[in-house]
Scaffold this motif. Structure first.
Motif, short mmCIF file in Angstrom:
data_model
loop_
_atom_site.label_atom_id
_atom_site.label_comp_id
_atom_site.label_asym_id
_atom_site.label_seq_id
_atom_site.Cartn_x
_atom_site.Cartn_y
_atom_site.Cartn_z
N LEU A 521 13.17 3.73 1.71
CA LEU A 521 12.36 2.84 2.54
C LEU A 521 12.55 1.37 2.18
CD1 LEU A 521 9.14 5.03 2.45
CD2 LEU A 521 10.33 4.37 4.56
N GLY A 522 13.32 1.11 1.15
CA GLY A 522 13.52 -0.28 0.73
C GLY A 522 12.33 -0.86 0.00
N LEU A 523 11.54 -0.02 -0.65
CA LEU A 523 10.33 -0.48 -1.33
C LEU A 523 10.55 -0.60 -2.84
CD1 LEU A 523 7.75 1.74 0.58
CD2 LEU A 523 7.87 -0.76 0.66
N LYS A 524 9.81 -1.48 -3.46
CA LYS A 524 9.86 -1.70 -4.90
C LYS A 524 9.30 -0.49 -5.62
CE LYS A 524 7.88 -4.80 -8.41
NZ LYS A 524 6.95 -5.93 -8.61
N THR A 525 10.05 0.03 -6.61
CA THR A 525 9.62 1.24 -7.32
C THR A 525 8.94 0.94 -8.65
OG1 THR A 525 11.81 1.46 -8.32
CG2 THR A 525 11.41 2.67 -6.28
N HIS A 526 9.32 -0.15 -9.32
CA HIS A 526 8.69 -0.51 -10.58
C HIS A 526 7.53 -1.45 -10.27
CE1 HIS A 526 12.32 0.54 -13.37
NE2 HIS A 526 12.04 1.48 -12.50
N PRO A 542 -3.73 3.92 -6.89
CA PRO A 542 -3.84 2.49 -6.61
C PRO A 542 -2.55 1.71 -6.81
CG PRO A 542 -5.74 3.24 -7.86
CD PRO A 542 -4.77 4.38 -7.84
N ASP A 543 -1.62 2.24 -7.64
CA ASP A 543 -0.34 1.55 -7.84
C ASP A 543 0.49 1.51 -6.57
OD1 ASP A 543 -0.48 0.91 -10.68
OD2 ASP A 543 -0.40 3.07 -11.00
N PHE A 544 0.18 2.38 -5.62
CA PHE A 544 0.95 2.46 -4.37
C PHE A 544 0.16 1.93 -3.17
CE2 PHE A 544 2.36 5.82 -7.25
CZ PHE A 544 3.73 5.57 -7.31
N ALA A 545 -0.95 1.29 -3.44
CA ALA A 545 -1.74 0.72 -2.34
C ALA A 545 -0.95 -0.38 -1.65
CB ALA A 545 -3.06 0.18 -2.88
N GLY A 546 -1.06 -0.44 -0.33
CA GLY A 546 -0.43 -1.51 0.43
C GLY A 546 1.04 -1.32 0.71
N LYS A 552 6.21 -3.25 6.29
CA LYS A 552 6.19 -3.95 7.57
C LYS A 552 6.61 -5.41 7.40
CE LYS A 552 2.81 -1.31 10.27
NZ LYS A 552 1.54 -1.38 11.02
N GLN A 553 6.13 -6.03 6.35
CA GLN A 553 6.46 -7.44 6.13
C GLN A 553 7.96 -7.60 5.92
OE1 GLN A 553 4.43 -9.21 2.81
NE2 GLN A 553 4.84 -11.29 3.49
N ALA A 554 8.57 -6.65 5.19
CA ALA A 554 10.00 -6.73 4.93
C ALA A 554 10.83 -6.47 6.18
CB ALA A 554 10.38 -5.74 3.83
N HIS A 555 10.25 -5.77 7.15
CA HIS A 555 11.02 -5.39 8.33
C HIS A 555 10.58 -6.12 9.60
CE1 HIS A 555 11.83 -2.06 5.58
NE2 HIS A 555 12.85 -1.72 6.34
N LEU A 565 8.86 -0.80 14.76
CA LEU A 565 9.74 -1.56 13.88
C LEU A 565 11.10 -0.89 13.83
CD1 LEU A 565 7.25 -2.18 10.97
CD2 LEU A 565 7.88 -3.75 12.78
N LYS A 566 12.15 -1.67 13.92
CA LYS A 566 13.51 -1.14 13.86
C LYS A 566 14.18 -1.65 12.59
CE LYS A 566 13.10 0.91 17.80
NZ LYS A 566 13.02 2.37 17.86
N GLY A 567 14.67 -0.72 11.79
CA GLY A 567 15.27 -1.10 10.51
C GLY A 567 16.72 -0.71 10.45
#
Length: 579
Positions: A521-526, A542-546, A552-555, A565-567
């Motif tokens: 998904l292109g999300l930060k893992t650390h 809570p570490d995965f909230a938001g 959405k902001q990245a895409h 949204l088209k990625g």
């Protein structure tokens, strides 16, 4: 009339609710429906499955969705407490209402048959109290889970038993009629069997617990706080550095492949891994002290915790379960049932047990009970002949044992697993034959100890996958096949005392699995504030909230006029290229 939707989610448990929420957020203009066979939300925690004393294995703080905290003010569960079943039912219902799709759930609606509907998607045959009808949908997410269909045993003479005989799934419904029962018999060695035993003793009954000698044996069940440091078990299973102690083919997705290679590919590393599991296992068995009582000793697990999988459970009773065994209120029999007589259970060894009720805590059929039609010869499996699939499996086996030599030393099982193909899905979600069409996904066909977090991230992945919005894709269809085979064959070697031979079974593998999906998904893992916290602080909801807002902001620069949204190109491109 046939109803028609853009997307249908089947199931309103943890995974179905997470998928519905994510799909609605990623595709806000889609016409969505959720079909649920029960009369309420929750799946395992639906209202009709709540029985006296039922609580979660997890304690509060690890069993909630990332974007919907289970606050003490609202739900009344204090820190370091297990969550009552009724609270979980209310919480999951509130979740559906909070994210605006509760009114899209059709309760008492069971899906029996799924058929291809030309190029338009799927046609579902559903059953309701009013009768059967058709539901058409372009995309389908099946989230019926692994605890929907009871695995109900049959015994010779059961028609003459003259007392209630039912599966633990129906304990809630039957419990009010059992208040005067004095002699109860429970079959099974899993946590649900212990729960029923405990509840019956609390109602004044004496209980005979029957554990099959040719099954998995008694459950690995631990105190809530373990290790010499007395850390919460439901939290340490999500500590990153501890996840390194489990051989896992997607483990390197956490960003530390070098450390994992050292631990699993060197003699010193394997010594460290074995020592870790020995300490963890000894801590549990010492705390319970199985050896100090002949009856209690019968409940000592038969194999190391290393091999057990997500069947690992936590003691969550108000008083000591094992004291009931020591006091003789729960009697343990390692035997099979030969036959039933009027109010009697007769064991193969010859013992006859007087019984006013027989409860089968014998697990679940670990497969989707929904029938499919019109999918062609390959259905939902991998392409190729039997010989070709066998060759792929052997290649994957060799790779697993090469990368994780510790798995060669398999435990001696008391039973011979039934030969069967495991669920072979890409990322444990999408059948290979459905990758190009992107219109079918399975949510929750895994057994894990980090349910809420995995459900949330799986739901997000599915919503993005179906909209061709994943950022990372394999380079070819063959790569997809090779991954499916490697990951599914690994399960057979990793958790032979659990569900590994038939479906994904995760304990310490949950954190790297969420990282795998998040990278797609292109999300930060650390997501911790520093290296020490990253390695030693447990990953909690809570570490995965938001995550959805981050994604959405990245895409957003690719947002289409229709609101979706088209990625980047999805996995489908690779599968299509090799077709």
């Amino acid at each position: 009339m046939t109803e028609s939707f853009d997307t249908v989610v089947v199931g309103a448990g943890w995974f179905g609710l997470a998928a519905a929420k994510a799909y609605k957020q990623v595709h806000p203009n889609a016409n969505i429906a959720v079909l649920e066979a029960a009369e309420s939300c929750g799946g395992t925690w639906s209202n009709n499955r709540l029985y006296p004393g039922l609580k979660s294995n997890n304690m509060v703080g690890t069993y909630e969705f990332p974007d919907f905290p289970m606050s003490e003010e609202k739900y009344g569960v204090k820190p370091n407490n297990h969550i009552p079943g009724a609270v979980l039912h209310r919480y999951l219902t509130d979740f559906a209402k909070e994210f605006g799709f509760f009114d899209r759930i059709q309760f008492n609606t069971a899906v029996n048959l799924v058929e291809k509907n030309g190029e338009k998607g799927w046609s579902l045959t559903v059953t309701t109290p009013e009768g059967s009808r058709k539901v058409d949908t372009a995309k389908l997410i099946l989230a019926t889970g692994l605890t929907s269909t009871p695995n109900m045993p049959t015994y010779r003479g059961s028609e003459n038993f003259e007392a209630p005989f039912f599966h633990a799934k129906d304990f809630c419904k039957e419990a009010p009629t059992l208040k005067n029962v004095k002699r109860a018999t429970v079959v099974g060695g899993a946590k649900s069997a212990y729960d029923v035993c405990y509840a019956m003793v609390q109602q004044g009954a004496e209980v005979d617990l029957i554990v099959r000698p040719n099954g998995h044996g008694p459950v690995w069940i631990a105190p809530a706080f373990v290790t010499p440091l007395k850390k919460r078990l439901d939290q340490i299973l999500n500590v990153r550095f501890m996840s390194w102690m489990s051989p896992c083919p997607w483990g390197g997705e956490d960003g530390y492949p070098g450390i994992r290679r050292f631990l699993h590919n060197t003699a010193l590393g394997r010594f460290i891994v074995r020592s870790f599991w020995k300490v963890l296992s000894n801590d549990v068995t010492t705390a319970i002290n199985y050896e100090n009582n002949a009856e209690l000793k019968k409940l000592k697990p038969w194999n190391s915790a290393f091999w057990i999988g997500s069947g690992l459970s936590i003691l969550n009773y108000d008083t000591s379960f094992f004291d009931l065994v020591r006091e003789g209120k729960i009697r343990v029999h390692i035997d099979n049932i030969d036959h039933l007589e009027p109010r009697k259970v007769v064991l193969v060894g010859g013992e006859t047990i007087e019984s006013d009720v027989l409860v089968a805590s014998t697990g679940w059929k670990k497969e989707s009970t929904i029938k499919f039609a019109g999918l062609g010869e390959e259905q939902l499996g991998l392409p190729g002949t039997v010989a070709e699939k066998k060759a792929l499996a052997e290649k994957a086996d060799a790779e697993v044992l090469r990368d994780f030599p510790i798995l060669k030393d398999q435990p001696k099982l008391a039973f011979v697993p039934k030969e069967a193909d495991p669920l072979r899905y890409y990322r444990f979600i999408v059948p290979y034959t459905m990758i190009e069409s992107r219109n079918l996904a399975f949510a929750g066909m895994i057994s894990c100890v980090s349910t809420a977090t995995v459900a949330a991230i799986q739901g997000h992945w599915i919503a993005a996958f179906m909209g061709e919005q994943l950022d990372r894709a394999p380079k070819s269809g063959q790569e997809v096949i090779d991954e499916i085979m490697l990951h599914t064959q690994w399960g057979k070697w990793r958790y032979p005392s659990g569900y590994g031979a038939s479906l994904p079974d995760f304990v310490f593998e949950g954190v790297p699995y969420t990282n795998l999906l998040m990278k797609d998904l292109g999300l930060k893992t650390h997501r911790k504030p520093g290296l020490f916290a990253e390695l030693t602080s447990p990953y909690l909801p809570p570490d995965f909230a938001g995550l959805m807002e981050e994604w959405k902001q990245a895409h957003e620069k690719n947002a289409a006029a229709d609101g979706d949204l088209k990625g980047a190109p999805a996995v489908a491109a690779a599968a299509a290229a090799s077709s």
